[in-house]
Design a protein around this motif. Structure first.
Motif, PDB file in Angstrom:
ATOM      1  N   VAL A  78     -53.364  -6.530-108.850  1.00 32.80           N
ATOM      2  CA  VAL A  78     -52.885  -6.600-107.470  1.00 32.80           C
ATOM      3  C   VAL A  78     -51.402  -6.950-107.515  1.00 32.80           C
ATOM      4  CG1 VAL A  78     -53.020  -7.926-105.312  1.00 32.80           C
ATOM      5  CG2 VAL A  78     -55.123  -7.250-106.523  1.00 32.80           C
ATOM      6  N   VAL A  79     -50.614  -6.328-106.642  1.00 36.83           N
ATOM      7  CA  VAL A  79     -49.169  -6.563-106.616  1.00 36.83           C
ATOM      8  C   VAL A  79     -48.763  -7.014-105.217  1.00 36.83           C
ATOM      9  CG1 VAL A  79     -46.874  -5.573-106.963  1.00 36.83           C
ATOM     10  CG2 VAL A  79     -48.797  -4.801-108.383  1.00 36.83           C
ATOM     11  N   THR A  80     -48.025  -8.108-105.153  1.00 36.46           N
ATOM     12  CA  THR A  80     -47.444  -8.550-103.891  1.00 36.46           C
ATOM     13  C   THR A  80     -45.950  -8.749-104.077  1.00 36.46           C
ATOM     14  OG1 THR A  80     -47.580 -10.174-102.079  1.00 36.46           O
ATOM     15  CG2 THR A  80     -47.797 -11.039-104.314  1.00 36.46           C
ATOM     16  N   ASP A  81     -45.188  -8.506-103.025  1.00 35.72           N
ATOM     17  CA  ASP A  81     -43.773  -8.880-103.043  1.00 35.72           C
ATOM     18  C   ASP A  81     -43.574  -9.983-102.016  1.00 35.72           C
ATOM     19  OD1 ASP A  81     -41.904  -7.653-100.552  1.00 35.72           O
ATOM     20  OD2 ASP A  81     -43.903  -6.795-100.764  1.00 35.72           O
ATOM     21  N   VAL A  82     -42.559 -10.815-102.238  1.00 38.68           N
ATOM     22  CA  VAL A  82     -42.335 -11.969-101.361  1.00 38.68           C
ATOM     23  C   VAL A  82     -40.972 -11.893-100.676  1.00 38.68           C
ATOM     24  CG1 VAL A  82     -43.941 -13.505-102.539  1.00 38.68           C
ATOM     25  CG2 VAL A  82     -41.595 -13.334-103.378  1.00 38.68           C
ATOM     26  N   THR A  83     -40.482 -10.679-100.465  1.00 44.75           N
ATOM     27  CA  THR A  83     -39.207 -10.512 -99.785  1.00 44.75           C
ATOM     28  C   THR A  83     -39.335 -10.832 -98.298  1.00 44.75           C
ATOM     29  OG1 THR A  83     -39.677  -8.172 -99.423  1.00 44.75           O
ATOM     30  CG2 THR A  83     -38.404  -8.742-101.373  1.00 44.75           C
ATOM     31  N   SER A  84     -38.192 -10.997 -97.649  1.00 48.88           N
ATOM     32  CA  SER A  84     -38.153 -11.428 -96.252  1.00 48.88           C
ATOM     33  C   SER A  84     -38.399 -10.313 -95.253  1.00 48.88           C
ATOM     34  CB  SER A  84     -36.790 -12.068 -95.945  1.00 48.88           C
ATOM     35  OG  SER A  84     -36.599 -13.220 -96.718  1.00 48.88           O
ATOM     36  N   VAL A  85     -38.439  -9.067 -95.706  1.00 49.81           N
ATOM     37  CA  VAL A  85     -38.725  -7.938 -94.819  1.00 49.81           C
ATOM     38  C   VAL A  85     -39.866  -7.138 -95.430  1.00 49.81           C
ATOM     39  CG1 VAL A  85     -36.470  -7.766 -93.731  1.00 49.81           C
ATOM     40  CG2 VAL A  85     -36.841  -6.642 -95.917  1.00 49.81           C
ATOM     41  N   LYS A  86     -40.788  -6.684 -94.590  1.00 56.47           N
ATOM     42  CA  LYS A  86     -42.009  -6.075 -95.100  1.00 56.47           C
ATOM     43  C   LYS A  86     -42.111  -4.580 -94.821  1.00 56.47           C
ATOM     44  CE  LYS A  86     -42.974  -8.213 -97.274  1.00 56.47           C
ATOM     45  NZ  LYS A  86     -42.692  -9.218 -98.312  1.00 56.47           N
ATOM     46  N   GLN A  87     -41.626  -4.122 -93.673  1.00 53.99           N
ATOM     47  CA  GLN A  87     -41.829  -2.714 -93.338  1.00 53.99           C
ATOM     48  C   GLN A  87     -41.074  -1.780 -94.274  1.00 53.99           C
ATOM     49  OE1 GLN A  87     -42.512  -1.708 -88.906  1.00 53.99           O
ATOM     50  NE2 GLN A  87     -40.988  -3.349 -88.860  1.00 53.99           N
ATOM     51  N   VAL A  88     -39.853  -2.141 -94.671  1.00 51.03           N
ATOM     52  CA  VAL A  88     -39.070  -1.227 -95.506  1.00 51.03           C
ATOM     53  C   VAL A  88     -39.719  -1.040 -96.873  1.00 51.03           C
ATOM     54  CG1 VAL A  88     -36.875  -1.587 -94.352  1.00 51.03           C
ATOM     55  CG2 VAL A  88     -37.529  -3.118 -96.200  1.00 51.03           C
ATOM     56  N   VAL A  89     -40.297  -2.104 -97.420  1.00 50.45           N
ATOM     57  CA  VAL A  89     -40.968  -1.986 -98.716  1.00 50.45           C
ATOM     58  C   VAL A  89     -42.193  -1.090 -98.592  1.00 50.45           C
ATOM     59  CG1 VAL A  89     -42.119  -3.238-100.576  1.00 50.45           C
ATOM     60  CG2 VAL A  89     -40.139  -4.259 -99.438  1.00 50.45           C
ATOM     61  N   LEU A  90     -43.008  -1.346 -97.568  1.00 54.19           N
ATOM     62  CA  LEU A  90     -44.220  -0.551 -97.374  1.00 54.19           C
ATOM     63  C   LEU A  90     -43.896   0.921 -97.147  1.00 54.19           C
ATOM     64  CD1 LEU A  90     -47.280  -0.341 -96.979  1.00 54.19           C
ATOM     65  CD2 LEU A  90     -46.931  -0.971 -94.576  1.00 54.19           C
ATOM     66  N   LEU A  91     -42.901   1.214 -96.322  1.00 55.77           N
ATOM     67  CA  LEU A  91     -42.556   2.608 -96.038  1.00 55.77           C
ATOM     68  C   LEU A  91     -42.053   3.320 -97.285  1.00 55.77           C
ATOM     69  CD1 LEU A  91     -40.864   2.216 -92.539  1.00 55.77           C
ATOM     70  CD2 LEU A  91     -43.102   3.217 -93.053  1.00 55.77           C
ATOM     71  N   ASP A  92     -41.275   2.627 -98.114  1.00 61.57           N
ATOM     72  CA  ASP A  92     -40.809   3.240 -99.362  1.00 61.57           C
ATOM     73  C   ASP A  92     -41.979   3.562-100.284  1.00 61.57           C
ATOM     74  OD1 ASP A  92     -38.193   3.244 -98.636  1.00 61.57           O
ATOM     75  OD2 ASP A  92     -37.526   1.716-100.059  1.00 61.57           O
ATOM     76  N   LEU A  93     -42.957   2.667-100.346  1.00 64.51           N
ATOM     77  CA  LEU A  93     -44.124   2.914-101.193  1.00 64.51           C
ATOM     78  C   LEU A  93     -44.952   4.075-100.661  1.00 64.51           C
ATOM     79  CD1 LEU A  93     -45.238  -0.763-101.902  1.00 64.51           C
ATOM     80  CD2 LEU A  93     -44.135   0.815-103.495  1.00 64.51           C
ATOM     81  N   ILE A  94     -45.113   4.154 -99.347  1.00 61.17           N
ATOM     82  CA  ILE A  94     -45.856   5.271 -98.756  1.00 61.17           C
ATOM     83  C   ILE A  94     -45.168   6.591 -99.082  1.00 61.17           C
ATOM     84  CG2 ILE A  94     -46.508   6.359 -96.570  1.00 61.17           C
ATOM     85  CD1 ILE A  94     -46.991   3.516 -95.478  1.00 61.17           C
TER      86      ILE A  94
END
Length: 229
Positions: A78-94
């Motif tokens: 399982v991988v989690t990131d702890v950055t302060s913004v969440k949507q940009v990371v998720l959209l890049d992965l999608i």
């Protein structure tokens, strides 16, 4: 557990978990930073790395790449990131097209105005909120594992969607950071005599203005729509 990024947050996570007996391995593009985190007791930098959970604790501009790399390197983790913004990371992965059921964004609402492993503390997360941000494809077992990670550090777990998270932190963290920086900038050219008139209120307002400007540029850029709303 494996931590990628041994700055303030990554090293503090390592310190918190090693203090309760978790085997933590550490990785950073800077060998010096990783060695410092190791010497502080945040984990080990040698030996076998076969994590069940990977925590990406890098800055926002590289976190999507680091998350993607971790998903590929450890296909069972399982991988989690702890950055302060969440949507940009998720959209890049999608957009990358990789399966993201093992990915869950999260964000511990804790920090200091000083950065780096040297400023890390094992109790940094005690009593603080740790936001889990599941997405439509999240595996419930991944969410449960990241929740246990947060609880092991002493944090209080809460859940928001990535969009809800970004809107909330814009209001309670990102806009206040901008305000503090603006006030500090107004004070920069005042005379020593004028600064001497300042009371504790000014110090309280401007304390966080000492935070890393490079990191905050990335955070504000990544969450610009919510900050501007």
């Amino acid at each position: 557990m494996h931590v990628i990024g041994t700055g303030l947050i990554g090293t503090s996570i390592g310190l918190a978990l090693t203090s309760v007996g978790v085997d933590v391995t550490l990785e950073d593009q800077s060998e010096t930073s990783a060695a410092l985190a190791r010497d502080l007791g945040a984990g080990r930098t040698t030996g076998e790395v076969r994590p069940g959970l990977v925590v990406v604790a890098g800055p926002p501009d590289v976190s999507p790449r680091l998350v993607l790399g971790a998903l590929e390197r450890w296909p069972e983790a399982v991988v989690t990131d702890v950055t302060s913004v969440k949507q940009v990371v998720l959209l890049d992965l999608i957009r990358s097209g990789v399966p993201i059921d093992r990915y869950l964004g999260s964000h511990p609402m804790a920090g200091r105005e000083r950065s780096g492993a040297i400023s890390a503390r094992a109790d940094l997360f005690t009593g603080r909120a740790w936001v889990l941000c599941p997405h439509d494809g999240s595996d419930p077992s991944a969410t449960a594992l990241v929740a246990r990670l947060a609880q092991a550090t002493g944090a209080a777990v809460t859940t928001l969607s990535p969009q809800e998270h970004d809107e909330a932190v814009a209001a309670v963290s990102h806009v206040p950071q901008v305000a503090a920086s603006l006030v500090a900038a107004r004070l920069e050219h005042l005379s020593d005599h004028a600064i001497g008139l300042a009371g504790p209120g000014v110090r309280d307002v401007t304390r966080i203005a000492a935070s890393d400007p490079g990191l905050w540029t990335q955070i504000l850029s990544g969450n610009a729509p919510a900050v501007a709303a």
